[in-house]
Scaffold this active site. Structure first.
Site, PDB file in Angstrom:
ATOM      1  N   LYS A 101       0.814  -1.218   0.000  1.00  0.00           N
ATOM      2  CA  LYS A 101       0.000   0.000   0.000  1.00  0.00           C
ATOM      3  C   LYS A 101       0.844   1.262   0.000  1.00  0.00           C
ATOM      4  O   LYS A 101       0.386   2.321  -0.415  1.00  0.00           O
ATOM      5  CB  LYS A 101      -0.957   0.012   1.205  1.00  0.00           C
ATOM      6  CG  LYS A 101      -2.105  -0.964   1.067  1.00  0.00           C
ATOM      7  CD  LYS A 101      -3.212  -0.648   2.057  1.00  0.00           C
ATOM      8  CE  LYS A 101      -4.390  -1.595   1.881  1.00  0.00           C
ATOM      9  NZ  LYS A 101      -5.442  -1.377   2.877  1.00  0.00           N
ATOM     10  N   LYS A 133     -10.420  -4.080  -4.479  1.00  0.00           N
ATOM     11  CA  LYS A 133     -11.087  -2.821  -4.807  1.00  0.00           C
ATOM     12  C   LYS A 133     -10.083  -1.781  -5.291  1.00  0.00           C
ATOM     13  O   LYS A 133     -10.402  -0.926  -6.088  1.00  0.00           O
ATOM     14  CB  LYS A 133     -11.874  -2.303  -3.601  1.00  0.00           C
ATOM     15  CG  LYS A 133     -11.001  -1.989  -2.405  1.00  0.00           C
ATOM     16  CD  LYS A 133     -11.796  -1.967  -1.107  1.00  0.00           C
ATOM     17  CE  LYS A 133     -10.864  -2.178   0.073  1.00  0.00           C
ATOM     18  NZ  LYS A 133     -11.394  -2.973   1.139  1.00  0.00           N
ATOM     19  N   LYS A 148      -5.120 -11.135  -6.880  1.00  0.00           N
ATOM     20  CA  LYS A 148      -6.413 -11.201  -6.178  1.00  0.00           C
ATOM     21  C   LYS A 148      -7.363 -10.095  -6.645  1.00  0.00           C
ATOM     22  O   LYS A 148      -6.923  -9.010  -7.041  1.00  0.00           O
ATOM     23  CB  LYS A 148      -6.208 -11.122  -4.663  1.00  0.00           C
ATOM     24  CG  LYS A 148      -5.819  -9.758  -4.158  1.00  0.00           C
ATOM     25  CD  LYS A 148      -5.969  -9.623  -2.637  1.00  0.00           C
ATOM     26  CE  LYS A 148      -5.559  -8.202  -2.261  1.00  0.00           C
ATOM     27  NZ  LYS A 148      -5.562  -7.889  -0.871  1.00  0.00           N
TER      28      LYS A 148
HETATM   29  P1  TYM Z   1     -10.919  -5.858   3.937  1.00  0.00           P
HETATM   30  O1  TYM Z   1     -11.984  -4.893   4.306  1.00  0.00           O
HETATM   31  O2  TYM Z   1      -9.893  -5.448   2.955  1.00  0.00           O
HETATM   32  O3  TYM Z   1     -11.565  -7.184   3.396  1.00  0.00           O
HETATM   33  C1  TYM Z   1     -12.633  -7.844   4.073  1.00  0.00           C
HETATM   34  C2  TYM Z   1     -12.473  -9.356   3.974  1.00  0.00           C
HETATM   35  O4  TYM Z   1     -12.486  -9.768   2.606  1.00  0.00           O
HETATM   36  C3  TYM Z   1     -11.381 -10.631   2.358  1.00  0.00           C
HETATM   37  N1  TYM Z   1     -10.980 -10.495   0.941  1.00  0.00           N
HETATM   38  C4  TYM Z   1     -10.848 -11.516   0.096  1.00  0.00           C
HETATM   39  N2  TYM Z   1     -11.024 -12.852   0.252  1.00  0.00           N
HETATM   40  C5  TYM Z   1     -10.828 -13.632  -0.839  1.00  0.00           C
HETATM   41  N3  TYM Z   1     -10.456 -13.159  -2.055  1.00  0.00           N
HETATM   42  C6  TYM Z   1     -10.272 -11.839  -2.266  1.00  0.00           C
HETATM   43  N4  TYM Z   1      -9.926 -11.386  -3.472  1.00  0.00           N
HETATM   44  C7  TYM Z   1     -10.458 -10.954  -1.149  1.00  0.00           C
HETATM   45  N5  TYM Z   1     -10.360  -9.603  -1.000  1.00  0.00           N
HETATM   46  C8  TYM Z   1     -10.683  -9.345   0.288  1.00  0.00           C
HETATM   47  C9  TYM Z   1     -10.318 -10.156   3.325  1.00  0.00           C
HETATM   48  O5  TYM Z   1      -9.335 -11.137   3.548  1.00  0.00           O
HETATM   49  C10 TYM Z   1     -11.139  -9.838   4.551  1.00  0.00           C
HETATM   50  O6  TYM Z   1     -11.352 -11.003   5.331  1.00  0.00           O
HETATM   51  N6  TYM Z   1      -7.872  -5.473   7.873  1.00  0.00           N
HETATM   52  C11 TYM Z   1      -9.118  -6.048   7.407  1.00  0.00           C
HETATM   53  C12 TYM Z   1     -10.301  -5.596   8.222  1.00  0.00           C
HETATM   54  C13 TYM Z   1     -10.136  -5.830   9.685  1.00  0.00           C
HETATM   55  C14 TYM Z   1     -10.225  -7.073  10.354  1.00  0.00           C
HETATM   56  C15 TYM Z   1     -10.001  -6.770  11.728  1.00  0.00           C
HETATM   57  C16 TYM Z   1     -10.448  -8.391   9.952  1.00  0.00           C
HETATM   58  C17 TYM Z   1      -9.891  -4.855  10.598  1.00  0.00           C
HETATM   59  N7  TYM Z   1      -9.802  -5.432  11.849  1.00  0.00           N
HETATM   60  C18 TYM Z   1     -10.018  -7.775  12.698  1.00  0.00           C
HETATM   61  C19 TYM Z   1     -10.465  -9.377  10.921  1.00  0.00           C
HETATM   62  C20 TYM Z   1     -10.240  -9.080  12.279  1.00  0.00           C
HETATM   63  C21 TYM Z   1      -9.360  -5.586   5.971  1.00  0.00           C
HETATM   64  O7  TYM Z   1      -8.912  -4.545   5.585  1.00  0.00           O
HETATM   65  O8  TYM Z   1     -10.195  -6.382   5.262  1.00  0.00           O
END
Ligand code: TYM
Length: 332
Positions: A112, A198, A195
């Protein structure tokens, strides 16, 4: 009942199929047999430049999508991260027990911050995984359902839990990742070796759940495949078809072998056309439900307040334990 916790950022106008299949689908499946806590990580969305008006709107859109996907407020606590100051508070503690070098090894930070360089990134972006560790450890969950891209952050959470427990006193549970192999990583339809994301995917590579279903069907039909004709699961040689097979399987509950058997002797066109129907059958009601839920923001506020109240009983007790063990004098 074992406890699960997970979070999702409200950073886009719509969740994409990777978010749903990689994470939210598991949240829904786990809520029967588990005590579940699911939250919208709005504080995490401040780590990159953002538009306040959009963030507010997207937080509601996020809540509506979680409900439309089947996260049920009667069985799960659904809440907004910033409604519980405990997250930011324990986040600070986590920063204080994390090494600089350790934080710098986080690949998501490297990715990032790659564009503008480290100097152009916020300190918040650097500290993001420590806030995530706090999010998790506050609830002492057994499992954290996420996609593959969060695995390293989860490892850090485990390390920090162990470190705190060892240095002070046993306070946190060391959480296990819950990552399903089949859906851990959904790939970009146009570039099936990276992957779906967004921020990085081209518009045609990403299936946004709230897009017009017609647009979505077209994207599936024009997904990049290969020059062969047989529908077969082979990630190395046929990443495009394998990704589509994974999506088909996850959305219908049919095994990959059964799908492959169904398309023996038929071309990619048939397969992609029928997958487009499968995806449209999923997104059409999802979109309608989300839009209907967004019509009643007072009701969304009510659900989120109820979720926050449930979450607070757990989070405040854990934070109090942690502060106590750190030697902070508590107010009387
Ligand atoms: P975020 O908001 O980017 O994504 C949310 C969830 O979607 C999953 N994900 C995917 N899984 C499979 N294939 C893909 N292409 C794909 N893109 C996204 C992510 O792995 C995630 O599970 N840091 C985290 C949010 C967060 C969090 C937490 C998660 C903040 N605190 C505590 C668990 C526990 C995030 O930015 O996910």
């Amino acid at each position: 009942r074992p406890r699960v916790l997970s979070g999702i950022q409200p950073t886009a106008d719509s969740y994409h199929l990777g978010n749903f299949l990689g994470a939210v689908k598991q949240w829904v499946a786990l809520q029967d047999e588990h005590e579940s806590f699911y939250f919208i990580a709005d504080l995490h969305s401040l780590t990159v430049e953002h538009d306040p008006k959009l963030l507010r709107e997207r937080t509601y859109v996020a809540a509506a999508q979680l409900l439309a996907a089947g996260v049920d407020p009667a069985r799960s606590a659904i809440f907004v991260q910033s409604h519980l100051p405990e997250h930011a508070e324990l986040g600070w503690v986590m920063q204080c027990i994390t090494g600089f070098g350790e934080a710098r090894r986080m690949t998501q930070f490297k990715d990032k911050s790659a564009k503008g360089g480290e100097g152009a990134s916020s300190v918040g972006l650097f500290a993001y995984p420590m806030l995530m560790a706090a999010d998790i450890l506050l609830y002492r969950p057994a499992y954290v359902p996420v996609g593959e891209d969060q695995r390293q952050h989860l490892e850090l959470s485990r390390d920090l839990a162990q470190r705190f427990n060892h240095r002070f006193k046993k306070t946190f549970r060391v959480p296990e990742p819950y990552i399903l192999k089949e859906t851990a990583k959904i790939y970009d339809l146009q570039e099936p070796t990276v992957k779906m994301s967004k921020s990085a995917s081209s518009p045609n590579g990403i299936i946004n759940l709230l897009d017009d279903p017609k647009v979505t069907a077209k994207k599936i039909r024009s997904a990049v495949t290969d020059s062969e004709t047989d529908v077969r699961f082979d990630v190395e040689h046929k990443p495009g078809i394998s990704n589509l097979l994974g999506i088909y399987s996850a959305l219908t509950g049919t095994s990959i072998d059964d799908i492959v058997a169904k398309y023996v002797g038929r071309g990619y066109g048939d397969f992609k056309g029928e997958l487009a129907d499968v995806v449209v059958d999923f997104v059409t009601p999802f979109r309608e439900k989300t839009l209907a839920l967004l019509d009643d923001k007072a009701e969304l506020d009510r659900i989120l307040a109820e979720g926050a109240a449930t979450a607070r009983t757990v989070a405040s007790a854990t934070l109090a334990d942690a502060y106590e063990r750190l030697g902070l004098v508590r107010p009387t």
